[in-house]
Write a protein that holds these residues in place. Structure first.
Motif, PDB file in Angstrom:
ATOM      1  N   THR A  71       1.099  -1.438   0.273  1.00 34.47           N
ATOM      2  CA  THR A  71      -0.227   0.011  -0.052  1.00 34.47           C
ATOM      3  C   THR A  71       0.626   1.267  -0.010  1.00 34.47           C
ATOM      4  O   THR A  71       0.902   1.855  -0.297  1.00 34.47           O
ATOM      5  CB  THR A  71      -0.662   0.326   1.393  1.00 34.47           C
ATOM      6  OG1 THR A  71      -0.167  -0.198   2.357  1.00 34.47           O
ATOM      7  CG2 THR A  71      -2.160  -0.700   0.821  1.00 34.47           C
ATOM      8  N   THR A  72       2.350   1.580   0.753  1.00 39.94           N
ATOM      9  CA  THR A  72       2.504   2.199   0.244  1.00 39.94           C
ATOM     10  C   THR A  72       4.342   2.347  -0.249  1.00 39.94           C
ATOM     11  O   THR A  72       4.996   3.564  -0.814  1.00 39.94           O
ATOM     12  CB  THR A  72       3.494   2.785   2.012  1.00 39.94           C
ATOM     13  OG1 THR A  72       3.695   1.144   2.705  1.00 39.94           O
ATOM     14  CG2 THR A  72       1.858   2.945   2.155  1.00 39.94           C
ATOM     15  N   ALA A  73       4.398   1.474  -0.850  1.00 41.51           N
ATOM     16  CA  ALA A  73       5.754   1.133  -1.480  1.00 41.51           C
ATOM     17  C   ALA A  73       6.012   0.316  -2.471  1.00 41.51           C
ATOM     18  O   ALA A  73       5.446  -0.851  -2.121  1.00 41.51           O
ATOM     19  CB  ALA A  73       6.868   0.969  -0.792  1.00 41.51           C
ATOM     20  N   TRP A  74       7.125  -0.091  -2.983  1.00 44.77           N
ATOM     21  CA  TRP A  74       7.190  -0.771  -4.061  1.00 44.77           C
ATOM     22  C   TRP A  74       8.728  -0.874  -4.217  1.00 44.77           C
ATOM     23  O   TRP A  74       9.096  -0.179  -3.797  1.00 44.77           O
ATOM     24  CB  TRP A  74       6.904  -0.481  -5.893  1.00 44.77           C
ATOM     25  CG  TRP A  74       5.402  -0.691  -5.988  1.00 44.77           C
ATOM     26  CD1 TRP A  74       4.967  -1.376  -6.204  1.00 44.77           C
ATOM     27  CD2 TRP A  74       3.959   0.384  -5.153  1.00 44.77           C
ATOM     28  NE1 TRP A  74       3.542  -1.423  -6.749  1.00 44.77           N
ATOM     29  CE2 TRP A  74       3.351   0.202  -6.232  1.00 44.77           C
ATOM     30  CE3 TRP A  74       4.473   1.648  -4.739  1.00 44.77           C
ATOM     31  CZ2 TRP A  74       2.238   0.947  -6.047  1.00 44.77           C
ATOM     32  CZ3 TRP A  74       3.608   2.349  -4.480  1.00 44.77           C
ATOM     33  CH2 TRP A  74       1.993   1.733  -5.142  1.00 44.77           C
ATOM     34  N   MET A  93      -3.628   0.755 -10.483  1.00 41.05           N
ATOM     35  CA  MET A  93      -4.401  -0.194  -9.901  1.00 41.05           C
ATOM     36  C   MET A  93      -4.526  -0.029  -8.279  1.00 41.05           C
ATOM     37  O   MET A  93      -6.035  -1.134  -8.082  1.00 41.05           O
ATOM     38  CB  MET A  93      -4.019  -2.034 -10.168  1.00 41.05           C
ATOM     39  CG  MET A  93      -3.423  -2.063 -11.363  1.00 41.05           C
ATOM     40  SD  MET A  93      -5.418  -1.958 -12.208  1.00 41.05           S
ATOM     41  CE  MET A  93      -5.867  -3.330 -12.070  1.00 41.05           C
ATOM     42  N   LYS A  94      -4.193  -0.089  -7.455  1.00 39.35           N
ATOM     43  CA  LYS A  94      -3.812  -0.019  -6.286  1.00 39.35           C
ATOM     44  C   LYS A  94      -4.957   1.390  -6.200  1.00 39.35           C
ATOM     45  O   LYS A  94      -5.411   1.060  -5.104  1.00 39.35           O
ATOM     46  CB  LYS A  94      -2.630   0.483  -5.567  1.00 39.35           C
ATOM     47  CG  LYS A  94      -2.210  -0.193  -4.625  1.00 39.35           C
ATOM     48  CD  LYS A  94      -2.984  -1.243  -3.906  1.00 39.35           C
ATOM     49  CE  LYS A  94      -2.394  -1.349  -2.777  1.00 39.35           C
ATOM     50  NZ  LYS A  94      -2.199  -2.920  -2.322  1.00 39.35           N
ATOM     51  N   ALA A  95      -4.744   2.354  -6.862  1.00 37.96           N
ATOM     52  CA  ALA A  95      -5.994   2.891  -7.125  1.00 37.96           C
ATOM     53  C   ALA A  95      -7.425   2.972  -6.580  1.00 37.96           C
ATOM     54  O   ALA A  95      -8.050   3.606  -5.708  1.00 37.96           O
ATOM     55  CB  ALA A  95      -5.788   4.477  -7.340  1.00 37.96           C
ATOM     56  N   GLN A  96      -7.326   2.029  -7.798  1.00 39.02           N
ATOM     57  CA  GLN A  96      -8.640   1.584  -7.853  1.00 39.02           C
ATOM     58  C   GLN A  96      -9.237   0.706  -6.521  1.00 39.02           C
ATOM     59  O   GLN A  96     -10.813   1.518  -6.457  1.00 39.02           O
ATOM     60  CB  GLN A  96      -8.939   0.958  -9.237  1.00 39.02           C
ATOM     61  CG  GLN A  96      -8.504   1.850 -10.598  1.00 39.02           C
ATOM     62  CD  GLN A  96      -8.981   1.127 -11.718  1.00 39.02           C
ATOM     63  OE1 GLN A  96      -9.236  -0.287 -11.551  1.00 39.02           O
ATOM     64  NE2 GLN A  96      -8.337   1.727 -12.675  1.00 39.02           N
ATOM     65  N   HIS A  97      -8.114  -0.351  -6.205  1.00 37.48           N
ATOM     66  CA  HIS A  97      -8.860  -0.862  -5.423  1.00 37.48           C
ATOM     67  C   HIS A  97      -8.752   0.326  -3.796  1.00 37.48           C
ATOM     68  O   HIS A  97      -9.388   0.283  -3.300  1.00 37.48           O
ATOM     69  CB  HIS A  97      -7.358  -1.704  -5.355  1.00 37.48           C
ATOM     70  CG  HIS A  97      -7.807  -2.474  -3.828  1.00 37.48           C
ATOM     71  ND1 HIS A  97      -9.138  -3.633  -3.891  1.00 37.48           N
ATOM     72  CD2 HIS A  97      -7.207  -2.767  -2.246  1.00 37.48           C
ATOM     73  CE1 HIS A  97      -8.711  -4.036  -2.480  1.00 37.48           C
ATOM     74  NE2 HIS A  97      -8.072  -3.528  -1.748  1.00 37.48           N
ATOM     75  N   LYS A  98      -8.134   0.847  -3.320  1.00 32.98           N
ATOM     76  CA  LYS A  98      -7.826   1.598  -2.337  1.00 32.98           C
ATOM     77  C   LYS A  98      -8.221   3.131  -2.450  1.00 32.98           C
ATOM     78  O   LYS A  98      -9.018   3.475  -1.746  1.00 32.98           O
ATOM     79  CB  LYS A  98      -6.338   1.684  -2.016  1.00 32.98           C
ATOM     80  CG  LYS A  98      -5.499   0.571  -1.366  1.00 32.98           C
ATOM     81  CD  LYS A  98      -5.936   0.119  -0.246  1.00 32.98           C
ATOM     82  CE  LYS A  98      -5.124  -0.811  -0.157  1.00 32.98           C
ATOM     83  NZ  LYS A  98      -5.539  -0.884   1.573  1.00 32.98           N
ATOM     84  N   GLY A  99      -9.093   3.673  -3.768  1.00 31.82           N
ATOM     85  CA  GLY A  99      -9.802   4.552  -4.073  1.00 31.82           C
ATOM     86  C   GLY A  99      -9.318   6.098  -3.322  1.00 31.82           C
ATOM     87  O   GLY A  99      -9.607   6.863  -2.907  1.00 31.82           O
ATOM     88  N   TRP A 100      -7.995   5.746  -3.614  1.00 30.02           N
ATOM     89  CA  TRP A 100      -7.275   6.869  -3.747  1.00 30.02           C
ATOM     90  C   TRP A 100      -7.349   7.780  -5.102  1.00 30.02           C
ATOM     91  O   TRP A 100      -7.899   7.587  -6.156  1.00 30.02           O
ATOM     92  CB  TRP A 100      -5.548   6.640  -4.558  1.00 30.02           C
ATOM     93  CG  TRP A 100      -4.410   5.809  -3.712  1.00 30.02           C
ATOM     94  CD1 TRP A 100      -5.317   5.320  -2.359  1.00 30.02           C
ATOM     95  CD2 TRP A 100      -3.635   4.724  -3.274  1.00 30.02           C
ATOM     96  NE1 TRP A 100      -4.775   4.887  -1.249  1.00 30.02           N
ATOM     97  CE2 TRP A 100      -3.774   4.084  -2.432  1.00 30.02           C
ATOM     98  CE3 TRP A 100      -2.597   4.407  -4.613  1.00 30.02           C
ATOM     99  CZ2 TRP A 100      -2.500   3.954  -2.308  1.00 30.02           C
ATOM    100  CZ3 TRP A 100      -1.315   4.360  -4.146  1.00 30.02           C
ATOM    101  CH2 TRP A 100      -1.182   3.439  -2.948  1.00 30.02           C
ATOM    102  N   THR A 101      -6.849   9.660  -4.983  1.00 25.75           N
ATOM    103  CA  THR A 101      -7.251  10.519  -5.143  1.00 25.75           C
ATOM    104  C   THR A 101      -5.949  11.227  -6.011  1.00 25.75           C
ATOM    105  O   THR A 101      -4.642   9.537  -6.520  1.00 25.75           O
ATOM    106  CB  THR A 101      -7.567  11.679  -4.601  1.00 25.75           C
ATOM    107  OG1 THR A 101      -6.706  12.064  -3.560  1.00 25.75           O
ATOM    108  CG2 THR A 101      -8.516  12.006  -3.385  1.00 25.75           C
ATOM    109  N   GLU A 102      -6.218  11.573  -6.922  1.00 30.26           N
ATOM    110  CA  GLU A 102      -4.914  11.701  -8.634  1.00 30.26           C
ATOM    111  C   GLU A 102      -3.911  12.224  -7.215  1.00 30.26           C
ATOM    112  O   GLU A 102      -2.627  11.821  -7.648  1.00 30.26           O
ATOM    113  CB  GLU A 102      -5.914  12.957  -9.510  1.00 30.26           C
ATOM    114  CG  GLU A 102      -4.549  13.334  -9.891  1.00 30.26           C
ATOM    115  CD  GLU A 102      -4.277  11.710 -11.247  1.00 30.26           C
ATOM    116  OE1 GLU A 102      -3.047  11.386 -11.583  1.00 30.26           O
ATOM    117  OE2 GLU A 102      -5.006  11.380 -11.210  1.00 30.26           O
TER     118      GLU A 102
END
Length: 342
Positions: free
Chosen positions: A28-31, A145-154
């Motif tokens: 969720t926070t790092a790659w 992809m992670k943004a769609q799952h977590k609902g992140w903003t731009e």
């Protein structure tokens, strides 16, 4: 000339550095990637050495001459004085030739290897660019992809992408042992050496040294139109030659870039301005300093051209870069003709 053109080129090239390609593990926070007024200060003669002890002389110079006199009285400057005097005693050359010979020796033994090292670092960084571009695309996809799952903003997506991109790039630099800061080692060695030798020659030319008799030798140690190395070059031949040489170095760097950015143009114009400002400065210092500055710039120009030689680059195992060519000198000439004569 000071290696400002080289510094600007390194900064501009590395400012766009990216990252390397490797499988990514989602998180969720790092790659993570697997593996003064009146005469100028430089013309003011300090009190004779014999009148005070070394400690007292430093105290007096600090109070009367300020930071400039304090810098001229440092251990590094005195070591350069001894180096110049030892070289003159060992070779028996006239002082003008001794200054040039010492400059050639120092630039070849110290700065040329560092210039090779700088080119190796730049070549490694540029070699990472294809890997960087590929990994950046993959990272951007996984962030989306992670943004769609977590609902992140731009805004959150941009933050996550930039933060992980920066960290992965650092890991790549460690992996290939090519951190961009290593490319600046040449500047951090050459600049202090240039300053110390300049101040050492200033001290010797004005008699502010442990051997005031050296000043008398310098007064008759010149040649041609500058017989007295303790006086400025009244003909301005040395200062103008210095300015033209520095401008030539700057233009050679600028001809390498096909499409210069605004930042690159700003840096190039700034260096051109410094090259012009150095002309009146060189006309006010002792000729010994002007001879050193000119010889240092000429040697630097020669080293810059040498580092473009394909044979020399292969000999030093310098990685290829975008600016490399099998006919570098012909290309420079063609670029100059296209830019200035058409």
């Amino acid at each position: 000339m000071l290696p400002l053109g080289a510094v600007a080129r390194v900064c501009v090239r590395l400012s766009s550095s990216g990252i390397s390609c490797a499988p990514l593990s989602l998180d969720t926070t790092a790659w993570h990637l697997p593996q003064s007024r009146g005469r100028p200060a430089f013309l003011q003669t300090p009190p004779p050495v014999s009148s005070v002890s070394l400690a007292s002389r430093r105290s007096v110079s600090t109070e009367t001459g300020g930071w400039y006199e304090s810098l001229a009285d440092t251990t590094a400057v005195h070591l350069m004085e001894r180096l110049l005097m030892s070289a003159q005693n060992a070779t028996g050359l006239p002082w003008w030739a001794n200054i040039i010979a010492t400059t050639i020796a120092l630039r070849t033994v110290v700065t040329l290897p560092l210039g090779v090292y700088q080119s190796i670092i730049i070549g490694k960084v540029e070699a990472l660019q294809p890997e960087i571009a590929d990994l950046a695309k993959r990272l951007r996809y996984e962030v989306s992809m992670k943004a769609q799952h977590k609902g992140w903003t731009e805004k959150t997506c941009r933050y996550q992408f930039k933060r992980n991109l920066k960290r992965i790039v650092s890991e790549l630099y460690v992996r290939d042992n090519c951190h961009p800061l290593k490319a600046s080692v040449l500047v951090w060695v050459q600049l202090p050496m240039w300053v110390c030798i300049s101040l050492a020659l200033r001290n010797l030319s004005l008699g502010a040294t442990y051997s005031p008799s050296v000043c008398e030798e310098l007064s008759v140690g010149g040649a041609l139109w500058f017989p007295d190395l303790t006086l400025p070059d009244s003909t301005w031949v040395l200062p103008i030659s210095l300015g033209l040489t520095n401008l030539l170095i700057t233009e050679i760097f600028s001809l390498q870039r096909l499409e210069a950015s605004k930042f690159q143009k700003y840096v190039t114009n700034f260096i051109r301005g410094i090259s012009i400002v150095m002309i009146p400065i060189a006309a006010t210092v002792p000729s010994s300093m002007a001879v050193y500055w000119l010889s240092s710039s000429l040697i630097g120009l020669g080293h810059n051209l040498l580092l473009r030689s394909p044979r020399f680059r292969r000999l030093c195992r310098i990685p290829p870069s975008r600016g490399n060519s099998d006919t570098p000198y012909r290309d420079l000439l063609s670029a100059a003709v296209s830019k200035y004569l058409k």
